[in-house]
Design a protein around this motif. Structure first.
Motif, PDB file in Angstrom:
ATOM      1  N   ALA A   1       0.833  -1.205   0.000  1.00 52.06           N
ATOM      2  CA  ALA A   1       0.000   0.000   0.000  1.00 52.06           C
ATOM      3  C   ALA A   1       0.868   1.254   0.000  1.00 52.06           C
ATOM      4  CB  ALA A   1      -0.933  -0.011   1.215  1.00 52.06           C
ATOM      5  N   ARG A   2       1.936   1.243   0.819  1.00 53.77           N
ATOM      6  CA  ARG A   2       2.836   2.399   0.859  1.00 53.77           C
ATOM      7  C   ARG A   2       3.557   2.580  -0.472  1.00 53.77           C
ATOM      8  NH1 ARG A   2       3.506   0.641   6.160  1.00 53.77           N
ATOM      9  NH2 ARG A   2       5.250  -0.714   5.599  1.00 53.77           N
ATOM     10  N   GLU A   3       3.949   1.453  -1.067  1.00 56.16           N
ATOM     11  CA  GLU A   3       4.626   1.497  -2.366  1.00 56.16           C
ATOM     12  C   GLU A   3       3.724   2.111  -3.433  1.00 56.16           C
ATOM     13  OE1 GLU A   3       6.388  -2.052  -4.591  1.00 56.16           O
ATOM     14  OE2 GLU A   3       7.374  -2.158  -2.630  1.00 56.16           O
ATOM     15  N   MET A   4       2.454   1.681  -3.433  1.00 56.81           N
ATOM     16  CA  MET A   4       1.516   2.201  -4.430  1.00 56.81           C
ATOM     17  C   MET A   4       1.240   3.672  -4.195  1.00 56.81           C
ATOM     18  SD  MET A   4      -0.140   1.899  -7.146  1.00 56.81           S
ATOM     19  CE  MET A   4       0.069   0.141  -7.462  1.00 56.81           C
ATOM     20  N   ARG A   5       1.095   4.089  -2.929  1.00 55.79           N
ATOM     21  CA  ARG A   5       0.888   5.510  -2.640  1.00 55.79           C
ATOM     22  C   ARG A   5       2.058   6.328  -3.156  1.00 55.79           C
ATOM     23  NH1 ARG A   5      -0.556   4.173   2.510  1.00 55.79           N
ATOM     24  NH2 ARG A   5       1.283   5.219   3.352  1.00 55.79           N
TER      25      ARG A   5
ATOM     26  N   ARG B   1      -2.258  22.381 -11.102  1.00 56.83           N
ATOM     27  CA  ARG B   1      -1.942  22.828  -9.752  1.00 56.83           C
ATOM     28  C   ARG B   1      -2.955  22.348  -8.721  1.00 56.83           C
ATOM     29  NH1 ARG B   1       2.160  22.506 -10.765  1.00 56.83           N
ATOM     30  NH2 ARG B   1       3.860  23.973 -11.023  1.00 56.83           N
ATOM     31  N   ASP B   2      -3.921  21.557  -9.156  1.00 57.47           N
ATOM     32  CA  ASP B   2      -4.914  20.992  -8.252  1.00 57.47           C
ATOM     33  C   ASP B   2      -4.447  19.592  -7.853  1.00 57.47           C
ATOM     34  OD1 ASP B   2      -7.230  19.468  -7.340  1.00 57.47           O
ATOM     35  OD2 ASP B   2      -8.437  21.177  -7.986  1.00 57.47           O
ATOM     36  N   PHE B   3      -4.110  19.415  -6.573  1.00 60.10           N
ATOM     37  CA  PHE B   3      -3.601  18.132  -6.101  1.00 60.10           C
ATOM     38  C   PHE B   3      -4.610  17.010  -6.339  1.00 60.10           C
ATOM     39  CE2 PHE B   3      -0.802  20.992  -3.871  1.00 60.10           C
ATOM     40  CZ  PHE B   3       0.395  20.297  -3.782  1.00 60.10           C
ATOM     41  N   GLY B   4      -5.890  17.291  -6.120  1.00 59.15           N
ATOM     42  CA  GLY B   4      -6.912  16.268  -6.298  1.00 59.15           C
ATOM     43  C   GLY B   4      -6.984  15.782  -7.729  1.00 59.15           C
ATOM     44  N   VAL B   5      -6.956  16.724  -8.665  1.00 57.27           N
ATOM     45  CA  VAL B   5      -7.001  16.358 -10.086  1.00 57.27           C
ATOM     46  C   VAL B   5      -5.779  15.536 -10.454  1.00 57.27           C
ATOM     47  CG1 VAL B   5      -6.881  17.268 -12.444  1.00 57.27           C
ATOM     48  CG2 VAL B   5      -8.419  18.332 -10.783  1.00 57.27           C
ATOM     49  N   ALA B   6      -4.599  15.983 -10.005  1.00 57.37           N
ATOM     50  CA  ALA B   6      -3.353  15.295 -10.355  1.00 57.37           C
ATOM     51  C   ALA B   6      -3.312  13.883  -9.782  1.00 57.37           C
ATOM     52  CB  ALA B   6      -2.153  16.099  -9.863  1.00 57.37           C
ATOM     53  N   LYS B   7      -3.728  13.718  -8.527  1.00 56.78           N
ATOM     54  CA  LYS B   7      -3.644  12.381  -7.918  1.00 56.78           C
ATOM     55  C   LYS B   7      -4.651  11.420  -8.554  1.00 56.78           C
ATOM     56  CE  LYS B   7      -4.699  13.670  -3.625  1.00 56.78           C
ATOM     57  NZ  LYS B   7      -4.931  13.560  -2.151  1.00 56.78           N
ATOM     58  N   ARG B   8      -5.843  11.923  -8.905  1.00 57.05           N
ATOM     59  CA  ARG B   8      -6.828  11.041  -9.545  1.00 57.05           C
ATOM     60  C   ARG B   8      -6.372  10.644 -10.950  1.00 57.05           C
ATOM     61  NH1 ARG B   8     -10.278  14.408  -6.596  1.00 57.05           N
ATOM     62  NH2 ARG B   8     -10.564  15.860  -8.340  1.00 57.05           N
ATOM     63  N   LYS B   9      -5.762  11.592 -11.654  1.00 59.53           N
ATOM     64  CA  LYS B   9      -5.238  11.298 -12.984  1.00 59.53           C
ATOM     65  C   LYS B   9      -4.116  10.268 -12.894  1.00 59.53           C
ATOM     66  CE  LYS B   9      -4.539  13.988 -17.170  1.00 59.53           C
ATOM     67  NZ  LYS B   9      -4.446  15.349 -17.723  1.00 59.53           N
ATOM     68  N   ALA B  10      -3.224  10.445 -11.917  1.00 63.03           N
ATOM     69  CA  ALA B  10      -2.119   9.503 -11.716  1.00 63.03           C
ATOM     70  C   ALA B  10      -2.650   8.125 -11.340  1.00 63.03           C
ATOM     71  CB  ALA B  10      -1.183  10.019 -10.633  1.00 63.03           C
ATOM     72  N   ALA B  11      -3.635   8.081 -10.445  1.00 64.64           N
ATOM     73  CA  ALA B  11      -4.200   6.803 -10.027  1.00 64.64           C
ATOM     74  C   ALA B  11      -4.836   6.076 -11.208  1.00 64.64           C
ATOM     75  CB  ALA B  11      -5.226   7.021  -8.913  1.00 64.64           C
ATOM     76  N   GLY B  12      -5.537   6.831 -12.062  1.00 69.51           N
ATOM     77  CA  GLY B  12      -6.154   6.228 -13.234  1.00 69.51           C
ATOM     78  C   GLY B  12      -5.119   5.609 -14.155  1.00 69.51           C
ATOM     79  N   ARG B  13      -4.005   6.299 -14.337  1.00 70.74           N
ATOM     80  CA  ARG B  13      -2.949   5.778 -15.203  1.00 70.74           C
ATOM     81  C   ARG B  13      -2.346   4.496 -14.639  1.00 70.74           C
ATOM     82  NH1 ARG B  13       0.640  10.959 -17.315  1.00 70.74           N
ATOM     83  NH2 ARG B  13      -1.017  11.960 -18.514  1.00 70.74           N
ATOM     84  N   LEU B  14      -2.333   4.393 -13.310  1.00 75.91           N
ATOM     85  CA  LEU B  14      -1.737   3.218 -12.666  1.00 75.91           C
ATOM     86  C   LEU B  14      -2.777   2.148 -12.344  1.00 75.91           C
ATOM     87  CD1 LEU B  14       0.740   5.099 -10.298  1.00 75.91           C
ATOM     88  CD2 LEU B  14       1.321   3.805 -12.357  1.00 75.91           C
ATOM     89  N   GLY B  15      -4.020   2.383 -12.778  1.00 76.22           N
ATOM     90  CA  GLY B  15      -5.066   1.386 -12.579  1.00 76.22           C
ATOM     91  C   GLY B  15      -5.566   1.265 -11.161  1.00 76.22           C
ATOM     92  N   VAL B  16      -5.452   2.335 -10.387  1.00 76.37           N
ATOM     93  CA  VAL B  16      -5.914   2.324  -8.994  1.00 76.37           C
ATOM     94  C   VAL B  16      -7.220   3.103  -8.904  1.00 76.37           C
ATOM     95  CG1 VAL B  16      -5.384   3.013  -6.622  1.00 76.37           C
ATOM     96  CG2 VAL B  16      -3.564   2.169  -8.119  1.00 76.37           C
TER      97      VAL B  16
END
Length: 208
Positions: A14-18, A35-50
């Motif tokens: 879990a820590r590795e994935m975060r 510059r929106d952390f929420g947008v960036a993290k959701r976009k990153a998660a989508g790319r990584l299949g999370v």
């Protein structure tokens, strides 16, 4: 014992994935100017299949990953851009002196890059006074509202103005004068937002 090992293994994964999501979000923010952390993290998660919201990193983790990304990949350019933005902030704060400006955001925190605006909080009990000042000085701007929190569950809207000068974007938020005594809550660490007066920014520049 096997159960304990499985729990530790799951925690490590879990820590590795975060961490992976945080570093991907930092790369997206740096390369795409998000510059929106929420947008960036959701976009990153989508790319990584999370797709589990609970697996997403905290904003502070992303900010630290962004600093690391800039050290590794923008070491030659980011410090120069940051200094230029802080110099522009000083000039703007002198220009808006009557509104007791405070510098906030990436330019103050040290994570600014070529996508970053100089973000200022201006203070006036007559919000339209800033708009009139911009009009008087013939500065073209875009107007909007900005939501900020002063308490964990209380959001308020304030006038915001965005414009560019010498190819540097500026982002102004107009707050009532009593807000000088209490900073809004920061979106990164949920603490009072860091703010700097003109003198404090000049001192930052003097330190190099």
């Amino acid at each position: 014992m096997d159960r304990e090992n499985a729990r530790k293994h799951a925690g490590n994964r879990a820590r590795e994935m975060r961490s992976r999501i945080a570093h991907e979000a930092a790369r997206i923010m740096s390369e795409q100017g998000i510059r929106d952390f929420g947008v960036a993290k959701r976009k990153a998660a989508g790319r990584l299949g999370v797709h589990d919201e609970h697996a997403l990193p905290r904003n502070a983790e992303i900010e630290e990953a962004l600093r690391e990304f800039q050290r590794l990949f923008q070491g030659d350019t980011q410090p120069r851009v940051l200094r230029e933005r802080r110099e522009a902030a000083v000039e703007a704060m002198k220009f808006f002196a009557r509104f007791e400006p405070r510098l906030v955001g990436a330019v103050l925190e040290g994570t600014a890059d070529e996508h970053s605006a100089v973000c200022l909080h201006l203070y006036s009990d007559e919000p339209a006074a800033v708009q009139h000042f911009l009009d008087e000085n013939r500065i073209p701007y875009d107007e909007s509202d900005r939501r900020l929190r002063f308490e964990r569950e209380r959001w308020e809207e304030f006038p915001a103005y965005v414009f560019s000068a010498d190819d540097v974007p500026f982002d102004l938020t107009v707050l009532p004068r009593d807000a000088l005594r209490q900073a809004p809550i920061d979106r990164v660490d949920e603490r009072p937002m860091a703010r700097a007066s003109l003198n404090a920014v000049v001192e930052l520049l003097a330190k190099g």
